[in-house]
Design a protein around this motif. Structure first.
Motif, mmCIF file in Angstrom:
data_model
loop_
_atom_site.group_PDB
_atom_site.id
_atom_site.type_symbol
_atom_site.label_atom_id
_atom_site.label_comp_id
_atom_site.label_asym_id
_atom_site.label_seq_id
_atom_site.Cartn_x
_atom_site.Cartn_y
_atom_site.Cartn_z
ATOM 1 N N SER A 197 0.826 -1.200 0.000
ATOM 2 C CA SER A 197 0.000 0.000 0.000
ATOM 3 C C SER A 197 0.865 1.257 0.000
ATOM 4 C CB SER A 197 -0.918 -0.007 1.229
ATOM 5 O OG SER A 197 -1.666 1.174 1.308
ATOM 6 N N ARG A 200 2.518 1.739 -3.513
ATOM 7 C CA ARG A 200 1.516 2.192 -4.490
ATOM 8 C C ARG A 200 1.211 3.671 -4.277
ATOM 9 N NH1 ARG A 200 -0.403 -1.776 -7.542
ATOM 10 N NH2 ARG A 200 -0.576 -3.911 -6.710
ATOM 11 N N HIS A 206 3.631 -0.605 -10.929
ATOM 12 C CA HIS A 206 3.309 -1.997 -10.565
ATOM 13 C C HIS A 206 4.077 -2.345 -9.296
ATOM 14 C CE1 HIS A 206 1.439 -2.785 -14.486
ATOM 15 N NE2 HIS A 206 2.469 -2.145 -15.026
#
Length: 345
Positions: A197, A200, A206
């Motif tokens: 998390s 990202r 990715h």
């Protein structure tokens, strides 16, 4: 002191020393002490330190580097206010707020005052607190130099960058800077839900799991292979993987300390391997060390524009022996996310 000095700078200061190299479990791993305020040299700033952060290099040196007699002061990242300048200083003035990563060949930042060469210092981002700013210098310099100087990336670069250990301090800045100062597509590795998390949120295109079959996961998101690798950890263990997934003429930059590294396997694909060590310029006093000043000023601009954010995830107060022991324990665990900072208040 020569140069310009702010009123009220004392002769002595509070500092934290480590009396001997050894484990964090030692009862005297860190000791609160009273030391003389350092005398700034001609190109030095004397900085009242408001916040510092702890990096793996702090942990390594505490565990293995014999300190000078009387104990050594660790710490490299710092943010604070200039209270005195040397007679040859041109870039800063008393009262300026700054951030920087210091030098391994000088006294560290885990103290109330610190002397540092102005040529490796940047202006603190205006939009950040001292604690938020202290998380950035060492990792920003490492990431920027690794991406630009070692991998040769820029805004016109097109290809895929693999970032190993992207949730750590350096990895967190590699992801952000790769997305802001280069044109690379970023594939980052992380292995826990919270680190996935986090990565990202930093902008990775990715995220793949480095605890499982990394080659298989990479084949799904980058079936054509990757162009560059930024390795923050386990470089020796992953070298075979790098050779497998890199395209011919690809490049690897590493920052860890692997032993017994055999780069012969890189030859068939004509792969390049280089080290990034952000203390090289300050250690050897290179003629271009002012590039770190310019780099940090650029990072501050990116932060103030909203393109890059601080990676601090934990703030401990105050800067003392107990706080440093706690922070070193977090970093030494190998499971920390982002950066751990100690703040004066």
């Amino acid at each position: 002191m020569t140069g310009t000095v702010a009123p009220g700078v004392p002769a002595t200061m509070r500092a934290v020393v480590y009396p001997a190299a050894g484990p964090l479990s030692a009862s005297d791993a860190f000791v609160d002490a009273q030391l003389a305020v350092p005398e700034p040299g001609p190109h030095d700033l004397l900085v009242r330190v408001e916040a510092v952060s702890v990096n793996p290099v702090d942990v390594k040196r505490r565990a293995s580097a014999t300190p000078p007699e009387g104990g050594g002061v660790l710490g490299y990242d710092a943010a604070g206010t200039v209270v005195a300048v040397g007679e040859a200083v041109e870039l800063f003035a008393v009262g300026d707020e700054v951030f920087y990563a210091g030098s391994v060949v000088r006294q560290g930042t885990d103290a109330e005052y610190h002397a540092v060469d102005e040529r490796i210092v940047g202006r603190k981002p205006r939009t950040l607190s001292f604690a938020e700013a202290a998380a950035l210098p060492l990792t920003s310099i490492t990431a920027w130099e690794g991406l630009v100087d070692q991998l040769g990336l820029g805004r016109d670069s097109r290809g895929t960058l693999l970032v190993l250990g992207a949730a750590g301090g350096v990895g967190s800045m590699v992801v952000q800077l790769a997305k802001t100062i280069t044109g690379a597509r970023v594939v980052a590795t992380a292995s826990r839900p919270e680190t996935v998390s986090w990565v990202r949120g930093l902008g990775a295109d990715h995220v793949v799991d480095h605890s499982g079959d990394l080659a298989a996961e990479l084949a799904e998101v980058a079936p054509e292979g990757v162009d560059w690798v930024f390795s923050t950890q386990r470089t020796r263990e992953n070298l075979e993987l790098f050779v497998e997934v890199l395209k011919p003429f690809g490049r690897i930059v590493a920052i860890d300390d692997p032993t017994g590294l055999d780069v012969g396997a890189l030859k068939p694909k004509a792969l390049s391997f280089s080290w990034e060590y952000m203390f090289a310029r300050s250690t050897f006093g290179t003629a271009d060390r002012i590039e770190q000043h310019r780099l940090l000023d650029s990072v501050a601009e990116l932060v103030d524009s909203g393109a890059v954010r601080s990676t601090v995830t934990r703030v401990i107060t105050p800067i003392d022996a107990a706080g440093l022991a706690e922070a070193h324990g977090i970093v030494e665990s190998g499971r920390s996310i982002g950066k751990v900072v100690l703040s004066r208040s």
